[in-house]
Design a protein around this motif. Structure first.
Motif, PDB file in Angstrom:
ATOM      1  N   SER A   1       0.803  -1.216   0.000  1.00  0.00           N
ATOM      2  CA  SER A   1       0.000   0.000   0.000  1.00  0.00           C
ATOM      3  C   SER A   1       0.843   1.277   0.000  1.00  0.00           C
ATOM      4  N   LEU A   2       2.104   1.187   0.395  1.00  0.00           N
ATOM      5  CA  LEU A   2       2.984   2.364   0.386  1.00  0.00           C
ATOM      6  C   LEU A   2       3.925   2.280  -0.806  1.00  0.00           C
ATOM      7  N   TYR A   3       3.832   3.264  -1.685  1.00  0.00           N
ATOM      8  CA  TYR A   3       4.629   3.266  -2.906  1.00  0.00           C
ATOM      9  C   TYR A   3       5.590   4.449  -2.898  1.00  0.00           C
ATOM     10  N   ILE A   4       6.797   4.224  -3.408  1.00  0.00           N
ATOM     11  CA  ILE A   4       7.798   5.280  -3.501  1.00  0.00           C
ATOM     12  C   ILE A   4       7.646   6.030  -4.818  1.00  0.00           C
ATOM     13  N   TYR A   5       7.474   5.266  -5.875  1.00  0.00           N
ATOM     14  CA  TYR A   5       7.400   5.846  -7.220  1.00  0.00           C
ATOM     15  C   TYR A   5       6.480   4.977  -8.055  1.00  0.00           C
ATOM     16  N   ASN A   6       5.473   5.544  -8.663  1.00  0.00           N
ATOM     17  CA  ASN A   6       4.485   4.813  -9.471  1.00  0.00           C
ATOM     18  C   ASN A   6       4.089   3.496  -8.808  1.00  0.00           C
ATOM     19  N   ASP A   7       4.535   2.378  -9.387  1.00  0.00           N
ATOM     20  CA  ASP A   7       4.154   1.061  -8.860  1.00  0.00           C
ATOM     21  C   ASP A   7       5.275   0.395  -8.069  1.00  0.00           C
ATOM     22  N   VAL A   8       6.207   1.147  -7.526  1.00  0.00           N
ATOM     23  CA  VAL A   8       7.331   0.577  -6.771  1.00  0.00           C
ATOM     24  C   VAL A   8       7.029   0.662  -5.276  1.00  0.00           C
ATOM     25  N   PRO A   9       6.726  -0.490  -4.639  1.00  0.00           N
ATOM     26  CA  PRO A   9       6.398  -0.482  -3.218  1.00  0.00           C
ATOM     27  C   PRO A   9       7.623  -0.245  -2.328  1.00  0.00           C
ATOM     28  N   LEU A  10       7.422   0.496  -1.261  1.00  0.00           N
ATOM     29  CA  LEU A  10       8.492   0.734  -0.291  1.00  0.00           C
ATOM     30  C   LEU A  10       8.993  -0.582   0.296  1.00  0.00           C
ATOM     31  N   ALA A  11       8.107  -1.523   0.562  1.00  0.00           N
ATOM     32  CA  ALA A  11       8.502  -2.807   1.150  1.00  0.00           C
ATOM     33  C   ALA A  11       9.467  -3.564   0.252  1.00  0.00           C
ATOM     34  N   VAL A  12       9.314  -3.465  -1.052  1.00  0.00           N
ATOM     35  CA  VAL A  12      10.217  -4.159  -1.982  1.00  0.00           C
ATOM     36  C   VAL A  12      11.601  -3.527  -1.940  1.00  0.00           C
ATOM     37  N   VAL A  13      11.657  -2.204  -1.915  1.00  0.00           N
ATOM     38  CA  VAL A  13      12.961  -1.525  -1.826  1.00  0.00           C
ATOM     39  C   VAL A  13      13.630  -1.868  -0.494  1.00  0.00           C
ATOM     40  N   LEU A  14      12.861  -1.886   0.585  1.00  0.00           N
ATOM     41  CA  LEU A  14      13.424  -2.273   1.879  1.00  0.00           C
ATOM     42  C   LEU A  14      13.835  -3.742   1.888  1.00  0.00           C
ATOM     43  N   GLY A  15      13.183  -4.553   1.072  1.00  0.00           N
ATOM     44  CA  GLY A  15      13.595  -5.947   0.926  1.00  0.00           C
ATOM     45  C   GLY A  15      15.011  -6.065   0.396  1.00  0.00           C
ATOM     46  N   TRP A  16      15.399  -5.147  -0.477  1.00  0.00           N
ATOM     47  CA  TRP A  16      16.784  -5.116  -0.961  1.00  0.00           C
ATOM     48  C   TRP A  16      17.751  -4.868   0.205  1.00  0.00           C
ATOM     49  N   VAL A  17      17.359  -4.022   1.131  1.00  0.00           N
ATOM     50  CA  VAL A  17      18.203  -3.754   2.306  1.00  0.00           C
ATOM     51  C   VAL A  17      18.400  -5.047   3.096  1.00  0.00           C
ATOM     52  N   VAL A  18      17.322  -5.788   3.308  1.00  0.00           N
ATOM     53  CA  VAL A  18      17.414  -7.064   4.028  1.00  0.00           C
ATOM     54  C   VAL A  18      18.342  -8.018   3.293  1.00  0.00           C
ATOM     55  N   VAL A  19      18.198  -8.112   1.977  1.00  0.00           N
ATOM     56  CA  VAL A  19      19.047  -9.013   1.186  1.00  0.00           C
ATOM     57  C   VAL A  19      20.515  -8.637   1.336  1.00  0.00           C
ATOM     58  N   PHE A  20      20.828  -7.371   1.233  1.00  0.00           N
ATOM     59  CA  PHE A  20      22.230  -6.940   1.338  1.00  0.00           C
ATOM     60  C   PHE A  20      22.785  -7.177   2.747  1.00  0.00           C
ATOM     61  N   MET A  21      21.971  -6.925   3.769  1.00  0.00           N
ATOM     62  CA  MET A  21      22.433  -7.140   5.145  1.00  0.00           C
ATOM     63  C   MET A  21      22.674  -8.620   5.426  1.00  0.00           C
ATOM     64  N   VAL A  22      21.701  -9.466   5.116  1.00  0.00           N
ATOM     65  CA  VAL A  22      21.824 -10.899   5.382  1.00  0.00           C
ATOM     66  C   VAL A  22      22.948 -11.506   4.543  1.00  0.00           C
ATOM     67  N   SER A  23      23.057 -11.073   3.290  1.00  0.00           N
ATOM     68  CA  SER A  23      24.125 -11.582   2.424  1.00  0.00           C
ATOM     69  C   SER A  23      25.500 -11.218   2.963  1.00  0.00           C
ATOM     70  N   SER A  24      25.633 -10.031   3.505  1.00  0.00           N
ATOM     71  CA  SER A  24      26.911  -9.613   4.070  1.00  0.00           C
ATOM     72  C   SER A  24      27.271 -10.441   5.300  1.00  0.00           C
ATOM     73  N   ILE A  25      26.293 -10.722   6.126  1.00  0.00           N
ATOM     74  CA  ILE A  25      26.526 -11.546   7.317  1.00  0.00           C
ATOM     75  C   ILE A  25      26.946 -12.958   6.906  1.00  0.00           C
ATOM     76  N   ILE A  26      26.236 -13.526   5.927  1.00  0.00           N
ATOM     77  CA  ILE A  26      26.591 -14.869   5.443  1.00  0.00           C
ATOM     78  C   ILE A  26      27.957 -14.851   4.766  1.00  0.00           C
ATOM     79  N   ALA A  27      28.248 -13.801   4.014  1.00  0.00           N
ATOM     80  CA  ALA A  27      29.548 -13.698   3.337  1.00  0.00           C
ATOM     81  C   ALA A  27      30.695 -13.653   4.349  1.00  0.00           C
ATOM     82  N   ASP A  28      30.494 -12.973   5.473  1.00  0.00           N
ATOM     83  CA  ASP A  28      31.529 -12.968   6.517  1.00  0.00           C
ATOM     84  C   ASP A  28      31.792 -14.387   7.012  1.00  0.00           C
ATOM     85  N   TYR A  29      30.729 -15.142   7.213  1.00  0.00           N
ATOM     86  CA  TYR A  29      30.848 -16.529   7.654  1.00  0.00           C
ATOM     87  C   TYR A  29      31.572 -17.371   6.595  1.00  0.00           C
TER      88      TYR A  29
END
Length: 161
Positions: free
Chosen positions: A53-81
Motif C-alpha cells: 500500500s505504500l509506494y515510492i514511485y508509481n508502482d514501486v512499493p516501499l517494502a520491496v525496496v526495503l527488501g533489498w536492504v534485508v538481502v544486502f544485510m543478510v548476504s553480508s553476514i553470510i559472506a563474513d561466515y
C-alpha cells in the motif's frame, strides 16, 4: 502497509542481533540499489496491489525496496561466515547474495507478491542476482574493509605519539 512494517521489523531485528557489525554500508547500498533497480525495471513486473500500500514511485512499493536492504544485510553476514572458510571475499559475497536473493525472489513469486511480464522469467532474475547483486555487495564489502584498515592504521599511529 503490513508488509512495510514487517520488513522494517526484520531490518531492526537484524541490526540489533548483529549490532557489533557495522551494517550501515549495506543498508545505504541496499536502499539505493533497490530503489534505482526497481524504478528502472518497473515495466518488467507487476506487484500485487492487495499486498502493498505504500509506494515510492508509481508502482514501486516501499517494502520491496526495503527488501533489498534485508538481502544486502543478510548476504553480508553470510559472506563474513563464508569468507572464514573460503578465504576469498568475492566468491563468498557472490555466493551469499545469489543464495539470499534467489530465495527471496522464489518466495516472492510463489507467494504472489509479484509476477513477471513476458520478457522476464524467474531464471533470468536469479542469474541477475548472482551477477549484478554480487558485484555491488562485493564492492561495498571491499570498501568497508579498506576504510577499516585505514582507521586501524591511523589509530596505531596515534597511539605511538
Amino acid at each position: 502497509m503490513l508488509f512495510t512494517i514487517a520488513v522494517l521489523i526484520i531490518i531492526a531485528t537484524i541490526i540489533w542481533l548483529y549490532r557489533e557489525k557495522n551494517l550501515l554500508g549495506e543498508v545505504i547500498l541496499g536502499f539505493i540499489v533497490g530503489l534505482v533497480w526497481e524504478i528502472a525495471t518497473e515495466p518488467l513486473w507487476d506487484y500485487n496491489d492487495y499486498m502493498f500500500s505504500l509506494y515510492i514511485y508509481n508502482d514501486v512499493p516501499l517494502a520491496v525496496v526495503l527488501g533489498w536492504v534485508v538481502v544486502f544485510m543478510v548476504s553480508s553476514i553470510i559472506a563474513d561466515y563464508l569468507c572464514e572458510r573460503v578465504k576469498n571475499n568475492f566468491i563468498a559475497t557472490v555466493t551469499s547474495i545469489f543464495i539470499v536473493g534467489s530465495l527471496l525472489e522464489i518466495v516472492g513469486v510463489y507467494l504472489g507478491l509479484w509476477t513477471y511480464t513476458n520478457t522476464f522469467t524467474l531464471t533470468k532474475v536469479i542469474v541477475g542476482w548472482a551477477m549484478a547483486g554480487g558485484f555491488m555487495l562485493w564492492m561495498v564489502r571491499s570498501f568497508d574493509e579498506y576504510v577499516e584498515d585505514k582507521i586501524r592504521a591511523f589509530t596505531r599511529i596515534g597511539r605511538g605519539w
